[in-house]
Scaffold this motif. Sequence first.
Motif, PDB file in Angstrom:
ATOM      1  N   ILE A 138       0.832  -1.204   0.000  1.00  0.00           N
ATOM      2  CA  ILE A 138       0.000   0.000   0.000  1.00  0.00           C
ATOM      3  C   ILE A 138       0.868   1.255   0.000  1.00  0.00           C
ATOM      4  N   LYS A 139       1.949   1.217   0.761  1.00  0.00           N
ATOM      5  CA  LYS A 139       2.839   2.377   0.818  1.00  0.00           C
ATOM      6  C   LYS A 139       3.561   2.582  -0.510  1.00  0.00           C
ATOM      7  N   GLN A 140       4.004   1.490  -1.146  1.00  0.00           N
ATOM      8  CA  GLN A 140       4.747   1.589  -2.398  1.00  0.00           C
ATOM      9  C   GLN A 140       3.860   1.990  -3.572  1.00  0.00           C
ATOM     10  N   ILE A 141       2.668   1.413  -3.650  1.00  0.00           N
ATOM     11  CA  ILE A 141       1.813   1.621  -4.822  1.00  0.00           C
ATOM     12  C   ILE A 141       0.928   2.850  -4.678  1.00  0.00           C
ATOM     13  N   TRP A 142       0.346   3.029  -3.485  1.00  0.00           N
ATOM     14  CA  TRP A 142      -0.588   4.144  -3.292  1.00  0.00           C
ATOM     15  C   TRP A 142       0.017   5.284  -2.469  1.00  0.00           C
ATOM     16  N   GLU A 143       1.264   5.106  -2.056  1.00  0.00           N
ATOM     17  CA  GLU A 143       2.021   6.149  -1.357  1.00  0.00           C
ATOM     18  C   GLU A 143       1.269   6.692  -0.145  1.00  0.00           C
ATOM     19  N   THR A 144       0.783   5.764   0.667  1.00  0.00           N
ATOM     20  CA  THR A 144       0.096   6.138   1.896  1.00  0.00           C
ATOM     21  C   THR A 144       0.358   5.078   2.961  1.00  0.00           C
ATOM     22  N   ASP A 145       0.269   5.481   4.209  1.00  0.00           N
ATOM     23  CA  ASP A 145       0.416   4.544   5.323  1.00  0.00           C
ATOM     24  C   ASP A 145      -0.944   4.139   5.888  1.00  0.00           C
ATOM     25  N   TYR A 146      -2.010   4.670   5.287  1.00  0.00           N
ATOM     26  CA  TYR A 146      -3.353   4.403   5.809  1.00  0.00           C
ATOM     27  C   TYR A 146      -3.780   2.974   5.489  1.00  0.00           C
ATOM     28  N   LEU A 147      -4.129   2.200   6.504  1.00  0.00           N
ATOM     29  CA  LEU A 147      -4.521   0.805   6.328  1.00  0.00           C
ATOM     30  C   LEU A 147      -5.977   0.561   6.708  1.00  0.00           C
ATOM     31  N   GLY A 148      -6.746   1.644   6.828  1.00  0.00           N
ATOM     32  CA  GLY A 148      -8.135   1.506   7.254  1.00  0.00           C
ATOM     33  C   GLY A 148      -9.000   0.755   6.261  1.00  0.00           C
ATOM     34  N   ASP A 149      -8.699   0.854   4.971  1.00  0.00           N
ATOM     35  CA  ASP A 149      -9.483   0.181   3.939  1.00  0.00           C
ATOM     36  C   ASP A 149      -8.520  -0.402   2.909  1.00  0.00           C
ATOM     37  N   THR A 150      -8.375  -1.715   2.912  1.00  0.00           N
ATOM     38  CA  THR A 150      -7.422  -2.369   2.001  1.00  0.00           C
ATOM     39  C   THR A 150      -8.124  -3.042   0.827  1.00  0.00           C
ATOM     40  N   ARG A 151      -9.399  -2.716   0.616  1.00  0.00           N
ATOM     41  CA  ARG A 151     -10.137  -3.358  -0.473  1.00  0.00           C
ATOM     42  C   ARG A 151      -9.543  -3.030  -1.838  1.00  0.00           C
TER      43      ARG A 151
END
Length: 229
Positions: free
Chosen positions: A175-188
């Motif tokens: 998620i951090k590499q592809i979407w450049e965010t640390d937010y894990l609230g919604d991994t759908r």
Amino acid sequence: MTDTRILLLEAKKQFPSSFMLDLQRKNYSVLLENSVSAASKTIKSFKPEIIVLNACSMHTSGTRMCLSLYKSYKRLNLSCKIILIVAKTPQYKQKQYVDLTLVQPFTSRKLLNAVKRLAPVPEKNWRSVGPLKFSYKQRRVKCWNKEKLLNPKEARLLQTLINRSGSTVSRKHLIKQIWETDYLGDTRTLDVHISWLRRAIEKDPLNPQILKTVRGKGYFLDISNDQTK
């Protein structure tokens, strides 16, 4: 001329064809036809690698025309990509025999970029990893005798997994590499892209043998050679 042959199909009233001029300026070898029947005959002699169907100029959705063209080159055992140009976003899911749909209006650069992505990949640009052959630059992957065009996120996802092949890659890292965010609230979103990627590289996406889930941890790209047997 480049090695890439393009068959452009559009209405006669589109003269001169702006698409043809744009493609020729980039030194592509281009032939123009105005009907499916004429295009089918040209496929046999010209053996195009890309077909650009300007359905918008013919006031049609282009679905049946694409299917007819697809059957024409399949009967000849040829490999070809189809770009469909339409007037509005289709209300149906893109057909499997259409590789890319462009909705007008768009710039000539967008068409040229689409052609560049679909053009045959030079052998030197393929990266071989186990049963996979991958071109990040053109977002293409080959596996199990099939070739797929990936969207930008799918390509980045596969590149990240390949760079860490043989190791479990955490969902957080992806998620951090592809979407450049640390937010894990919604991994759908990640789940959906993993599903799409499996459709591109697995024989049976519901029973993955290459892109495996490691429960509670992440994903593992298994590129052992025996997967191709």
